[in-house]
Motif scaffolding. Structure first.
Motif, short mmCIF file in Angstrom:
data_model
loop_
_atom_site.label_atom_id
_atom_site.label_comp_id
_atom_site.label_asym_id
_atom_site.label_seq_id
_atom_site.Cartn_x
_atom_site.Cartn_y
_atom_site.Cartn_z
N ALA A 83 -34.05 2.24 -113.05
CA ALA A 83 -34.09 2.45 -114.50
C ALA A 83 -34.00 3.94 -114.84
O ALA A 83 -34.64 4.77 -114.20
CB ALA A 83 -35.37 1.86 -115.08
N GLU A 84 -33.22 4.23 -115.86
CA GLU A 84 -33.13 5.59 -116.37
C GLU A 84 -34.43 5.94 -117.08
O GLU A 84 -35.04 5.09 -117.74
CB GLU A 84 -31.97 5.70 -117.37
N THR A 85 -34.87 7.17 -116.95
CA THR A 85 -36.04 7.62 -117.69
C THR A 85 -35.65 8.80 -118.58
O THR A 85 -34.76 9.58 -118.26
CB THR A 85 -37.20 8.05 -116.76
N CYS A 86 -36.31 8.87 -119.71
CA CYS A 86 -36.20 9.99 -120.65
C CYS A 86 -37.62 10.52 -120.82
O CYS A 86 -38.56 9.75 -120.92
CB CYS A 86 -35.70 9.52 -122.01
N ALA A 87 -37.73 11.82 -120.86
CA ALA A 87 -39.06 12.40 -121.02
C ALA A 87 -39.06 13.40 -122.15
O ALA A 87 -38.06 14.05 -122.43
CB ALA A 87 -39.50 13.07 -119.72
N ASP A 88 -40.20 13.48 -122.82
CA ASP A 88 -40.43 14.53 -123.79
C ASP A 88 -41.79 15.11 -123.44
O ASP A 88 -42.41 14.65 -122.48
CB ASP A 88 -40.32 14.01 -125.23
N PRO A 89 -42.29 16.09 -124.15
CA PRO A 89 -43.55 16.70 -123.74
C PRO A 89 -44.75 15.76 -123.70
O PRO A 89 -45.74 16.05 -123.04
CB PRO A 89 -43.77 17.80 -124.79
N SER A 90 -44.69 14.60 -124.37
CA SER A 90 -45.88 13.76 -124.42
C SER A 90 -45.70 12.36 -123.84
O SER A 90 -46.66 11.61 -123.75
CB SER A 90 -46.36 13.63 -125.87
N SER A 91 -44.48 11.99 -123.42
CA SER A 91 -44.30 10.65 -122.90
C SER A 91 -43.09 10.56 -121.97
O SER A 91 -42.22 11.43 -121.99
CB SER A 91 -44.14 9.64 -124.04
N VAL A 92 -43.10 9.50 -121.18
CA VAL A 92 -41.96 9.17 -120.34
C VAL A 92 -41.51 7.78 -120.76
O VAL A 92 -42.32 6.85 -120.84
CB VAL A 92 -42.32 9.18 -118.84
N MET A 93 -40.22 7.63 -121.06
CA MET A 93 -39.67 6.34 -121.48
C MET A 93 -38.77 5.81 -120.38
O MET A 93 -37.87 6.52 -119.92
CB MET A 93 -38.88 6.50 -122.78
N THR A 94 -39.05 4.60 -119.95
CA THR A 94 -38.23 3.93 -118.94
C THR A 94 -37.34 2.95 -119.66
O THR A 94 -37.83 2.00 -120.29
CB THR A 94 -39.14 3.21 -117.92
N LEU A 95 -36.03 3.18 -119.60
CA LEU A 95 -35.06 2.38 -120.35
C LEU A 95 -34.76 1.10 -119.56
O LEU A 95 -34.25 1.17 -118.44
CB LEU A 95 -33.81 3.19 -120.61
N LEU A 96 -35.06 -0.05 -120.14
CA LEU A 96 -34.96 -1.32 -119.41
C LEU A 96 -33.71 -2.13 -119.75
O LEU A 96 -33.00 -2.57 -118.86
CB LEU A 96 -36.22 -2.15 -119.66
N ALA A 97 -33.47 -2.39 -121.03
CA ALA A 97 -32.29 -3.19 -121.43
C ALA A 97 -31.89 -2.78 -122.83
O ALA A 97 -32.72 -2.77 -123.73
CB ALA A 97 -32.62 -4.68 -121.39
N ASP A 98 -30.62 -2.44 -122.99
CA ASP A 98 -30.13 -2.06 -124.31
C ASP A 98 -29.19 -3.13 -124.82
O ASP A 98 -28.75 -4.01 -124.07
CB ASP A 98 -29.44 -0.70 -124.26
N SER A 99 -28.87 -3.06 -126.08
CA SER A 99 -28.10 -4.11 -126.72
C SER A 99 -26.73 -4.34 -126.10
O SER A 99 -26.20 -5.44 -126.18
CB SER A 99 -27.96 -3.83 -128.21
#
Length: 173
Positions: free
Chosen positions: A25-41
């Motif tokens: 899974a791709e991850t995106c991070a910002d200073p306060s969180s990490v987002m794990t991208l699971l399924a997009d439209s």
């Protein structure tokens, strides 16, 4: 007594099953969180978009906003998430589920002194991964915040002012 056998008719699924391995899974991070991208439209024929966010202690999360088309679903995996829905603020704990319908202002942040791990689902989906990537760039100072405002229609993410949410954030600093 006669036992009847039910037969199920088979119909074509609207999209193939979606499997995203955590390691891939791709991850995106910002200073306060990490987002794990699971399924997009694009992989769900606009059926849904899903990602997981892990918020650091004290993370500010998302400001007050609403969606005109999508229902946003929250499921807290661990920790505590403070949320605004309309004009009411509540704290979601591990195992709590929340579905926010279209046109309902909402915001979220890690509860004061807490971390939070949350699964998000948007239905219908609409290519939100590009929004999350943009959001990370803005939060890291790599893109202008005006780009978020300009993308409101494209990503169905409309920011609003919430004095209630602003006051809650100010009280916890």
């Amino acid at each position: 007594m006669t036992q009847e056998t039910s037969t199920q008719t088979s119909s074509a699924a609207p999209f193939p099953p979606v499997l995203t391995r955590g390691a891939d899974a791709e991850t995106c991070a910002d200073p306060s969180s990490v987002m794990t991208l699971l399924a997009d439209s694009d992989s769900t024929a606009d059926g849904f978009t899903s990602y997981r966010s892990t918020f650091a202690k004290g993370a500010v999360g998302a400001p007050a906003h609403f969606h005109t088309k999508a229902t946003e679903i929250f499921f807290v995996l661990s920790g505590s998430l403070r949320v605004l829905v309309g004009e009411e603020i509540t704290v979601l704990e591990a195992g709590d589920f929340l579905a926010v319908p279209p046109h309902t202002p909402h915001a979220f942040a890690a509860a004061p002194g807490c971390e939070a791990d949350v699964l998000f689902v948007f239905t219908p989906g609409m290519g939100r991964f590009d929004y999350l990537r943009l959001l990370g760039r803005v939060m890291r100072g790599e893109a202008d915040a005006k780009a978020l405002a300009e993308s409101a229609e494209r990503f169905d993410n409309h920011y609003v002012d919430s004095p209630v949410w602003r006051a809650a954030l100010e009280a916890s600093t």
